[in-house]
Design a protein around this motif. Structure first.
Motif, short mmCIF file in Angstrom:
data_model
loop_
_atom_site.label_atom_id
_atom_site.label_comp_id
_atom_site.label_asym_id
_atom_site.label_seq_id
_atom_site.Cartn_x
_atom_site.Cartn_y
_atom_site.Cartn_z
N ASN A 203 103.74 -105.87 -14.63
CA ASN A 203 103.90 -106.67 -13.41
C ASN A 203 102.56 -106.81 -12.68
O ASN A 203 102.15 -107.93 -12.32
N LYS A 204 101.88 -105.70 -12.48
CA LYS A 204 100.62 -105.73 -11.74
C LYS A 204 99.52 -106.45 -12.53
O LYS A 204 98.70 -107.17 -11.96
N ILE A 205 99.49 -106.24 -13.84
CA ILE A 205 98.46 -106.90 -14.66
C ILE A 205 98.63 -108.41 -14.62
O ILE A 205 97.64 -109.16 -14.48
N LEU A 206 99.84 -108.90 -14.74
CA LEU A 206 100.09 -110.34 -14.69
C LEU A 206 99.69 -110.92 -13.34
O LEU A 206 99.09 -112.00 -13.27
N LYS A 207 99.99 -110.21 -12.26
CA LYS A 207 99.60 -110.68 -10.93
C LYS A 207 98.08 -110.69 -10.80
O LYS A 207 97.50 -111.62 -10.21
N ASP A 208 97.44 -109.67 -11.35
CA ASP A 208 95.98 -109.60 -11.29
C ASP A 208 95.35 -110.76 -12.06
O ASP A 208 94.34 -111.33 -11.62
N LEU A 209 95.94 -111.13 -13.20
CA LEU A 209 95.44 -112.27 -13.96
C LEU A 209 95.50 -113.55 -13.12
O LEU A 209 94.57 -114.36 -13.13
N ILE A 210 96.60 -113.72 -12.41
CA ILE A 210 96.77 -114.93 -11.60
C ILE A 210 95.73 -114.96 -10.47
O ILE A 210 95.06 -115.98 -10.24
N VAL A 211 95.62 -113.83 -9.76
CA VAL A 211 94.69 -113.78 -8.63
C VAL A 211 93.25 -114.00 -9.09
O VAL A 211 92.49 -114.78 -8.49
N LYS A 212 92.84 -113.35 -10.17
CA LYS A 212 91.47 -113.50 -10.65
C LYS A 212 91.21 -114.91 -11.17
O LYS A 212 90.12 -115.46 -11.00
N ARG B 5 96.06 -94.94 -7.93
CA ARG B 5 95.12 -94.41 -8.92
C ARG B 5 95.29 -95.10 -10.27
O ARG B 5 94.32 -95.52 -10.90
N ASP B 6 96.55 -95.24 -10.71
CA ASP B 6 96.80 -95.79 -12.04
C ASP B 6 96.56 -97.30 -12.08
O ASP B 6 96.08 -97.83 -13.09
N PHE B 7 96.91 -98.01 -11.01
CA PHE B 7 96.67 -99.46 -10.99
C PHE B 7 95.17 -99.76 -10.98
O PHE B 7 94.70 -100.69 -11.64
N LYS B 8 94.41 -98.97 -10.23
CA LYS B 8 92.96 -99.15 -10.25
C LYS B 8 92.39 -98.83 -11.63
O LYS B 8 91.44 -99.47 -12.08
N ARG B 9 92.98 -97.84 -12.29
CA ARG B 9 92.54 -97.50 -13.65
C ARG B 9 92.79 -98.65 -14.62
O ARG B 9 92.07 -98.81 -15.61
N LEU B 10 93.77 -99.50 -14.33
CA LEU B 10 94.04 -100.68 -15.16
C LEU B 10 93.09 -101.84 -14.85
O LEU B 10 93.21 -102.90 -15.46
N GLY B 11 92.17 -101.61 -13.91
CA GLY B 11 91.17 -102.64 -13.60
C GLY B 11 91.66 -103.70 -12.65
O GLY B 11 91.08 -104.79 -12.58
N ILE B 12 92.71 -103.41 -11.89
CA ILE B 12 93.27 -104.40 -10.97
C ILE B 12 92.51 -104.36 -9.65
O ILE B 12 92.35 -103.30 -9.04
N PHE B 13 92.05 -105.53 -9.22
CA PHE B 13 91.33 -105.64 -7.95
C PHE B 13 92.32 -105.87 -6.81
O PHE B 13 93.30 -106.60 -6.97
N GLY B 14 92.02 -105.28 -5.66
CA GLY B 14 92.88 -105.50 -4.51
C GLY B 14 92.42 -104.67 -3.33
O GLY B 14 91.46 -103.90 -3.40
N GLN B 15 93.17 -104.81 -2.26
CA GLN B 15 92.86 -104.10 -1.01
C GLN B 15 93.51 -102.71 -1.06
O GLN B 15 94.44 -102.42 -0.33
N TRP B 16 93.01 -101.87 -1.94
CA TRP B 16 93.63 -100.57 -2.16
C TRP B 16 93.45 -99.62 -0.98
O TRP B 16 94.25 -98.69 -0.81
N ASN B 17 92.43 -99.82 -0.20
CA ASN B 17 92.18 -98.91 0.92
C ASN B 17 93.10 -99.20 2.10
O ASN B 17 93.21 -98.39 3.02
N ASP B 18 93.78 -100.35 2.09
CA ASP B 18 94.67 -100.70 3.20
C ASP B 18 95.85 -101.54 2.68
O ASP B 18 95.99 -102.71 3.02
N PRO B 19 96.71 -100.95 1.86
CA PRO B 19 97.87 -101.69 1.35
C PRO B 19 98.94 -101.81 2.43
O PRO B 19 98.83 -101.19 3.50
N TYR B 20 99.97 -102.59 2.15
CA TYR B 20 101.09 -102.60 3.10
C TYR B 20 102.19 -101.68 2.58
O TYR B 20 102.54 -101.69 1.42
N LEU B 21 102.69 -100.85 3.48
CA LEU B 21 103.76 -99.90 3.18
C LEU B 21 104.88 -100.14 4.18
O LEU B 21 104.64 -100.16 5.39
N THR B 22 106.09 -100.30 3.69
CA THR B 22 107.19 -100.56 4.62
C THR B 22 107.45 -99.38 5.55
O THR B 22 108.09 -99.55 6.59
N MET B 23 106.95 -98.21 5.20
CA MET B 23 107.17 -97.04 6.08
C MET B 23 106.01 -96.81 7.04
O MET B 23 106.05 -95.86 7.83
N SER B 24 104.98 -97.64 6.98
CA SER B 24 103.88 -97.45 7.93
C SER B 24 104.38 -97.76 9.34
O SER B 24 105.19 -98.66 9.56
#
Length: 464
Positions: A103-112, A170-189
């Protein structure tokens, strides 16, 4: 064709060894092994022949992170047309698997791809940190339900979700996916929750919000509502019953009754596979365009859809269908304002109209329980019927006759069938195998149950 040539290494003779010592280079070459790679004309490279990806990929990813490649891409695309991929968030209930990774890899392909096409394409990953999936996992860790107080349980759920959010990052970044990892959205924030609360308050202050009841899929085993996507259909055997409701002939209702039915014992016959919903029966639904036959047999008149009367009588084990006194459209019966007596409760139920009534099975008349069905609910809203669902989170009746009060809905099925039989309202009872909704987690049958919910009126005036 050229003959095959074989190169064989052999041990030098004593004479040859003597000649080697005296400096005969030709003989020296003859005894050295042949290195085939020296016979190939290959380019010289500085990188190793082996990729060693498990060791080198983390180094490359760390270099990208240190150089802030993602931030540099966004900066280079500032002012360009915007492309936003809204991330459907996963549940942080465990380590990532093939599905979440793909799921994440396909989204990353689209965004890139969009970014390389010249768009400003930021990607904000997110996680859905609420709901039964997380609660179920925490209960497993605790060893069951109700092991800690609610406040402590919510705290544990938050900690559990955050643990797997970090693992996912950690694992999504290991897959080479770019994104705003330092400030994601969390429904519990807390900021996310505060925004929702603020928007809700704005709606409420403008008069758009009201509290009401609406039926939803409900799992009585897990005591929770289910989304439609969380429901799986499995084979199930239900009690299939034919029940008759007697037409009310006294009082103000008398003048409404068609002449051919006045002064007679008249019954409308319904069919259902959920006997437990009979206590919540609030109306009988007729299709406005169907023809309904009033059939007299042994001094009693029974109303069913004209097209189904022969199959109904056959199911009831009757040899003949009796004499048809009159045929009415569903529209005529509803317009007459007919009312019927509930089979065992002190309640009258009106004849109403509904387009979802079908002729593929049953009698062409549907008993309507607005608190226990999606179509029933809409009919109830149309006719002002009570959304009645007197059962708790475990499917237990909170009120009703002593026979079934305190029982869960499935345990109440045979009890209600006996009530109907004892009052002469039950015409037939057969097991019926069909595809029935089940909970995707516990695989137990689910029900439709009206629950208290917040609703938002959609028109600008704030009126329903």
């Amino acid at each position: 064709m050229f003959p095959a040539v074989y190169l064989v290494e052999r041990t030098a003779t004593a004479t040859e060894k003597t000649q080697q010592k005296k400096g005969f280079p030709a003989l020296q070459a003859m005894v050295e092994p042949l290195e085939l790679k020296k016979t190939l004309n290959l380019p010289k490279t500085a990188f190793p022949m082996k990729a060693s990806l498990p060791e080198n990929e983390p180094k490359q990813l760390e270099a990208w992170h240190a150089a802030n490649i993602y931030g540099g891409i966004l900066e280079a695309r500032q002012g360009k047309p915007l492309f936003v991929l809204h991330d459907g968030p996963p549940y942080p209930t465990g380590e990532i698997h093939l599905g979440t990774g793909l799921n994440k890899i396909l989204k990353d392909l689209i965004v890139k791809t969009k970014s390389m096409a010249g768009y400003y394409a930021p990607y904000v990953p997110g996680w859905d940190c609420h709901g039964l999936p997380i609660e179920t996992q925490v209960e497993k860790e605790l060893g069951g339900k109700g092991k800690v107080p609610p406040a402590e349980f919510r705290k544990l759920c938050r900690e559990f979700a955050m643990r797997y959010v970090e693992q996912h990052k950690r694992d999504f970044k290991r897959l080479g996916i770019f994104g705003q990892w330092n400030d994601p959205y969390l429904t519990m924030s807390f900021g996310y929750e505060a925004t929702i609360a603020g928007a809700f308050l704005d709606f409420m202050e403008k008069g758009y919000v009201y509290r009401g009841r609406k039926p939803v899929y409900w799992c009585i085993c897990d005591s929770t509502a289910l989304a439609e996507a969380e429901v799986e259909y499995e084979d199930h055997s239900s009690p299939s019953i034919f029940v008759r409701y007697k037409l009310v002939q006294d009082g103000a209702n008398t003048g409404k009754i068609p002449p051919a039915l006045r002064g007679k014992n008249v019954y409308a016959i319904i069919w259902t596979t959920t006997p437990w919903t009979i206590p919540a029966s609030m109306a009988l639904a007729f299709h406005p365009d169907f023809a309904y036959a009033a059939v007299e047999t042994d001094g009693e008149v029974e109303i069913v859809a004209e097209q189904l009367k022969h199959s109904v009588w056959e199911t009831l084990g009757r040899k003949a269908s009796g004499k048809t006194l009159k045929t009415y459209s569903g529209q005529q019966l509803a317009d007459a304002g007919l009312e019927f007596q509930h089979p065992f409760l002190n309640r009258t139920v009106p004849a109403v109209l509904a387009d979802y009534v079908e002729l593929d099975q049953g009698t062409g008349i549907v008993h309507t329980a607005p608190g226990h069905g999606a179509d029933d609910f809409l009919t109830g809203q149309k006719y002002g019927l009570e959304t009645y669902a007197p059962i708790d989170d475990k499917g237990v009746y909170l009120e009703g006759l002593p026979e079934y009060k305190g029982k869960d809905v499935f345990a109440a099925n045979p009890i209600i069938i006996k009530l109907l039989a004892d009052r002469g309202a039950l015409l037939a009872n057969h097991p019926y195998k069909h595809s029935y909704p089940h909970c995707w987690r516990c695989h137990n049958p689910v029900i439709f149950r009206a629950t208290e919910q917040w609703f938002i009126k959609m028109d600008q005036a704030g009126k329903g």
